[in-house]
Design a protein around this motif. Structure first.
Motif, PDB file in Angstrom:
ATOM      1  N   ASN A 165      50.268  46.398  48.886  1.00 62.26           N
ATOM      2  CA  ASN A 165      50.014  47.224  47.861  1.00 62.26           C
ATOM      3  C   ASN A 165      48.621  48.038  47.902  1.00 62.26           C
ATOM      4  OD1 ASN A 165      52.189  46.341  47.113  1.00 62.26           O
ATOM      5  ND2 ASN A 165      51.737  46.040  44.891  1.00 62.26           N
ATOM      6  N   SER A 166      48.668  49.290  48.338  1.00 66.24           N
ATOM      7  CA  SER A 166      47.549  50.204  48.442  1.00 66.24           C
ATOM      8  C   SER A 166      47.386  51.367  47.739  1.00 66.24           C
ATOM      9  CB  SER A 166      47.240  50.213  49.827  1.00 66.24           C
ATOM     10  OG  SER A 166      47.184  49.018  50.639  1.00 66.24           O
ATOM     11  N   SER A 167      46.295  51.760  47.434  1.00 64.86           N
ATOM     12  CA  SER A 167      46.051  53.080  46.914  1.00 64.86           C
ATOM     13  C   SER A 167      44.992  53.977  47.703  1.00 64.86           C
ATOM     14  CB  SER A 167      45.239  52.692  45.584  1.00 64.86           C
ATOM     15  OG  SER A 167      45.899  52.810  44.462  1.00 64.86           O
ATOM     16  N   PRO A 168      45.420  55.375  47.664  1.00 67.92           N
ATOM     17  CA  PRO A 168      44.573  55.841  48.385  1.00 67.92           C
ATOM     18  C   PRO A 168      43.062  55.768  47.779  1.00 67.92           C
ATOM     19  CG  PRO A 168      46.029  57.486  47.483  1.00 67.92           C
ATOM     20  CD  PRO A 168      46.481  56.039  46.828  1.00 67.92           C
ATOM     21  N   ASP A 169      41.957  55.999  48.763  1.00 69.45           N
ATOM     22  CA  ASP A 169      40.591  56.021  48.148  1.00 69.45           C
ATOM     23  C   ASP A 169      40.339  57.031  46.947  1.00 69.45           C
ATOM     24  OD1 ASP A 169      39.221  54.141  49.614  1.00 69.45           O
ATOM     25  OD2 ASP A 169      39.057  55.504  51.204  1.00 69.45           O
ATOM     26  N   GLY A 170      39.654  56.143  45.746  1.00 66.92           N
ATOM     27  CA  GLY A 170      39.699  57.093  44.411  1.00 66.92           C
ATOM     28  C   GLY A 170      40.913  56.955  43.603  1.00 66.92           C
ATOM     29  N   GLU A 171      41.772  56.143  43.960  1.00 67.65           N
ATOM     30  CA  GLU A 171      42.839  56.071  42.902  1.00 67.65           C
ATOM     31  C   GLU A 171      42.589  54.715  42.235  1.00 67.65           C
ATOM     32  OE1 GLU A 171      47.562  56.789  42.900  1.00 67.65           O
ATOM     33  OE2 GLU A 171      47.111  54.926  43.777  1.00 67.65           O
ATOM     34  N   ASP A 172      42.661  54.450  40.809  1.00 68.21           N
ATOM     35  CA  ASP A 172      42.701  53.161  40.078  1.00 68.21           C
ATOM     36  C   ASP A 172      44.087  52.768  40.035  1.00 68.21           C
ATOM     37  OD1 ASP A 172      43.705  54.408  38.261  1.00 68.21           O
ATOM     38  OD2 ASP A 172      41.937  54.431  36.989  1.00 68.21           O
ATOM     39  N   ARG A 173      44.032  51.300  39.560  1.00 65.99           N
ATOM     40  CA  ARG A 173      45.413  50.633  39.291  1.00 65.99           C
ATOM     41  C   ARG A 173      46.308  51.502  38.355  1.00 65.99           C
ATOM     42  NH1 ARG A 173      47.531  46.156  35.855  1.00 65.99           N
ATOM     43  NH2 ARG A 173      49.128  45.063  37.091  1.00 65.99           N
ATOM     44  N   ASP A 174      45.869  51.904  37.408  1.00 69.48           N
ATOM     45  CA  ASP A 174      46.651  52.790  36.615  1.00 69.48           C
ATOM     46  C   ASP A 174      47.363  54.021  37.466  1.00 69.48           C
ATOM     47  OD1 ASP A 174      45.938  51.296  34.428  1.00 69.48           O
ATOM     48  OD2 ASP A 174      44.616  52.517  33.501  1.00 69.48           O
TER      49      ASP A 174
END
Ligand SMILES: C[S@@+](CC[C@H](N)C(=O)[O-])C[C@H]1O[C@@H](n2cnc3c(N)ncnc32)[C@H](O)[C@@H]1O
Length: 243
Positions: A165-174
């Motif tokens: 599971n990964s987010s683009p940089d700048g995105e938080d878990r919410d």
């Protein structure tokens, strides 16, 4: 051939509510794979491509949190894999893996237990260590501790691959959770009760990291080279190679 049966005593973690989907509700997780909601097909095709094109000598493969091992088996076919080892907490999943693995035609061993407890106790060097969709259950500091434990297990030229599971940089878990929730209309194979099980599991257990954090964790764990090899079309998961 089965080299040894499940060795470790089931861990206390197996009883956690976050593990219920893998212990009691394996069929609900299986629907995710069968409908390719998490892009297993593309991720495991990418794993196959790396193993087949970049490793030309017989290699040992540790499948951390192997589940039923079905996707790993398809990724390993046609590679130089010489030995397979799987670790998982779920007896249900390991029983299925035990049925499927003989078709791979290599020696294999399945260990029932918590990989967070088993990894630091493991001694034999390994060539390839893989985690598919399970490292994200840990908080960032604990991820680092586990990645350090993996690094110590790898022999010369060994590599560690993850699809997580990964987010683009700048995105938080919410933000990641909101994007996951937006997938609900597309996950039409689930009825509302099944979606509730999935959602509750993810709300309690899933902690994505950004590409910058994955790279930092890789360096801090002692890896020299970190490559991002695949981004799921949903941009909810990414595949990395740590070398
Ligand atoms: C999301 S599934 C992933 C299965 C497979 N690797 C895949 O890519 O589809 C998560 C698996 O990890 C196992 N698991 C979760 N936490 C674990 C832990 N701490 N130790 C061992 N297995 C664990 C679960 O039992 C389950 O089979």
């Amino acid at each position: 051939m089965v080299l040894s049966a499940r060795s470790a005593a089931p861990s206390g973690r197996a009883g956690l509510p976050t593990q219920q989907i893998f212990q009691r509700d394996w069929q609900i997780y299986r629907k995710m794979i069968d409908n390719n909601y998490l892009f297993h097909r593309e991720a495991y095709a990418c794993l196959h491509q790396v193993l087949a094109s970049e490793i030309d000598h017989p290699f040992s493969f540790l499948d951390i949190a192997c589940g039923d091992a079905s996707a790993s088996i398809s990724a390993l076919r046609g590679t130089a894999v010489a030995r397979y080892e799987g670790i998982d907490l779920s007896r249900v999943a390991l029983d299925m893996a035990d049925q499927l693995l003989p078709a791979l035609g290599t020696p294999y061993v399945l260990n029932e237990g918590d990989f967070a407890e088993l990894l630091p106790t493991r001694r034999d060097p390994l060539d390839v260590v893989w985690i598919g969709l399970s490292l994200h259950h840990f908080q960032t500091r604990e991820k680092l501790r586990l990645m350090q434990a993996v690094r110590l297990l790898l022999g010369e030229g060994g590599r560690f691959l993850i699809y997580e599971n990964s987010s683009p940089d700048g995105e938080d878990r919410d933000g990641w959770m909101r994007r996951l929730e937006a997938q609900r209309p597309f996950w039409s194979a689930y009825d509302d009760a099944e979606w509730k099980v999935v959602w509750e599991h993810i709300s309690r257990a899933d902690y994505p990291e950004t590409p910058s954090t994955w790279a930092r964790l890789g360096h801090e764990a002692g890896f020299d080279r970190i490559r991002e090899l695949f981004v799921a079309p949903s941009d909810l998961m990414r595949l990395y190679s740590f070398e």
